[in-house]
Design a protein around this motif. Structure first.
Motif, PDB file in Angstrom:
ATOM      1  N   MET A 175      39.322  54.364  43.192  1.00  0.00           N
ATOM      2  CA  MET A 175      39.252  53.086  43.914  1.00  0.00           C
ATOM      3  C   MET A 175      40.268  52.710  44.828  1.00  0.00           C
ATOM      4  O   MET A 175      41.408  53.379  44.775  1.00  0.00           O
ATOM      5  N   LYS A 176      39.806  51.993  45.850  1.00  0.00           N
ATOM      6  CA  LYS A 176      40.801  51.367  47.076  1.00  0.00           C
ATOM      7  C   LYS A 176      41.902  50.343  46.307  1.00  0.00           C
ATOM      8  O   LYS A 176      41.474  49.963  45.211  1.00  0.00           O
ATOM      9  N   ASP A 177      42.817  50.210  46.960  1.00  0.00           N
ATOM     10  CA  ASP A 177      44.076  49.598  46.392  1.00  0.00           C
ATOM     11  C   ASP A 177      43.785  47.995  45.781  1.00  0.00           C
ATOM     12  O   ASP A 177      44.019  47.519  45.001  1.00  0.00           O
ATOM     13  N   PHE A 178      42.872  47.307  46.815  1.00  0.00           N
ATOM     14  CA  PHE A 178      42.419  46.065  46.436  1.00  0.00           C
ATOM     15  C   PHE A 178      41.302  45.997  45.212  1.00  0.00           C
ATOM     16  O   PHE A 178      41.276  45.084  44.439  1.00  0.00           O
ATOM     17  N   GLN A 179      40.664  47.204  44.969  1.00  0.00           N
ATOM     18  CA  GLN A 179      39.689  47.327  43.921  1.00  0.00           C
ATOM     19  C   GLN A 179      40.431  47.392  42.675  1.00  0.00           C
ATOM     20  O   GLN A 179      40.172  46.939  41.819  1.00  0.00           O
ATOM     21  N   GLN A 180      41.448  48.155  42.760  1.00  0.00           N
ATOM     22  CA  GLN A 180      42.302  48.401  41.735  1.00  0.00           C
ATOM     23  C   GLN A 180      42.944  47.289  41.253  1.00  0.00           C
ATOM     24  O   GLN A 180      43.195  46.936  40.061  1.00  0.00           O
ATOM     25  N   TYR A 181      43.511  46.298  42.202  1.00  0.00           N
ATOM     26  CA  TYR A 181      44.170  45.112  41.989  1.00  0.00           C
ATOM     27  C   TYR A 181      43.142  44.146  41.341  1.00  0.00           C
ATOM     28  O   TYR A 181      43.373  43.505  40.206  1.00  0.00           O
ATOM     29  N   ASN A 219      46.311  44.279  28.505  1.00  0.00           N
ATOM     30  CA  ASN A 219      46.442  44.887  29.727  1.00  0.00           C
ATOM     31  C   ASN A 219      47.292  43.976  30.655  1.00  0.00           C
ATOM     32  O   ASN A 219      47.182  42.695  30.693  1.00  0.00           O
ATOM     33  N   PRO A 220      48.250  44.479  30.846  1.00  0.00           N
ATOM     34  CA  PRO A 220      49.475  43.872  31.658  1.00  0.00           C
ATOM     35  C   PRO A 220      48.972  43.032  32.928  1.00  0.00           C
ATOM     36  O   PRO A 220      48.049  43.830  33.585  1.00  0.00           O
ATOM     37  N   LYS A 221      49.441  42.142  33.278  1.00  0.00           N
ATOM     38  CA  LYS A 221      49.262  41.442  34.562  1.00  0.00           C
ATOM     39  C   LYS A 221      49.828  42.162  35.762  1.00  0.00           C
ATOM     40  O   LYS A 221      50.601  43.237  35.574  1.00  0.00           O
ATOM     41  N   PRO A 222      49.053  42.291  37.029  1.00  0.00           N
ATOM     42  CA  PRO A 222      49.485  43.098  38.286  1.00  0.00           C
ATOM     43  C   PRO A 222      50.992  42.736  38.272  1.00  0.00           C
ATOM     44  O   PRO A 222      51.400  41.410  38.391  1.00  0.00           O
TER      45      PRO A 222
END
Length: 242
Positions: free
Chosen positions: A1-7, A21-24
């Motif tokens: 996945m691209k960075d923004f999708q991972q985010y 699931n920890p926050k970004p």
């Protein structure tokens, strides 16, 4: 996945299940809490408003845990908020920690909402109701239901420990009020037969044959009285011809 999708994935995963699931890393906790609590609180309210008896019966702690499992794991088939109660029912069917009687109680509570919002058309009725020689017409918005537990009796003080076959008719009357009637098994079968297009007399004759009653006329007379009583309650509107 691209960075923004991972985010996005990390962001939404945290909202759904913050314990696992920890926050970004680059999101301020205070701002994250606004999204996390806002999403959960809105889903909790929409999912809970339909099920007051379920909440009372299982208790505040267990109900909160149930909704958190729902938010964390359920993949809804509809994005429409008013359909969240129905989505919760789908979730509960496969939710192992939820007792079977609570699953059926939840369906029973949801039915009131479902029948109240059914889009229906009133059938053309005969000028004079003939519930024996014509087809008894149930209120267009209705459900005939069969449960393994006496769902209408379940509460925080009564949690059934064994099954008890229960039959109910839920219908919306002409004043748009949703009513519930507990049925005996014979009346349940009678109404099922009339829904198949049998006249009252045909349905009662078939019922008499099923139970091998030696005097069918007794069943017909008794059943006629039952149908008249249901008409007095607004559950039967009258009769129709084929």
């Amino acid at each position: 996945m691209k960075d923004f999708q991972q985010y996005q994935h990390a962001f939404t995963a945290h909202i759904r299940d913050p314990k696992n699931n920890p926050k970004p890393d680059n999101v301020d906790e205070e701002r994250m809490a606004v999204y996390r609590d806002g999403v959960y609180d809105n889903i909790f309210e929409s999912a809970s408003v339909c099920f007051p008896v379920c909440q009372e019966t299982v208790g505040e702690k267990d109900w909160d845990a149930t909704i958190r499992r729902f938010v964390a794991t359920h993949h809804a088939s509809s994005p429409i908020f008013r359909e969240i109660p129905k989505e919760l029912l789908t979730f509960l069917e496969a939710d192992e920690p939820t007792p079977d009687y609570i699953k059926q109680l939840a369906h029973y509570e949801w039915v009131e909402l479902a029948v109240g919002s059914l889009q229906t058309k009133t059938p053309t009725l005969s000028k004079k109701a003939d519930l024996l020689n014509e087809i008894p017409a149930l209120a267009p918005a209705h459900m005939l239901l069969q449960y393994d537990y006496p769902v209408q009796k379940i509460s925080a003080k009564f949690k059934p420990e064994q099954t008890d076959d229960t039959h109910l008719l839920v219908y919306r009357n002409q004043d748009f009020e949703v009513n519930f009637i507990e049925l005996n098994p014979m009346t349940y079968v009678l109404l099922e037969l009339t829904k198949q297009g049998l006249t009252g007399k045909q349905a009662l004759t078939s019922l008499a044959e099923q139970i091998q009653h030696p005097e069918p006329e007794v069943i017909i007379e008794f059943g006629h009285g039952v149908l008249l009583d249901l008409m007095m309650q607004g559950a039967v509107l009258g009769s129709t011809v084929k």
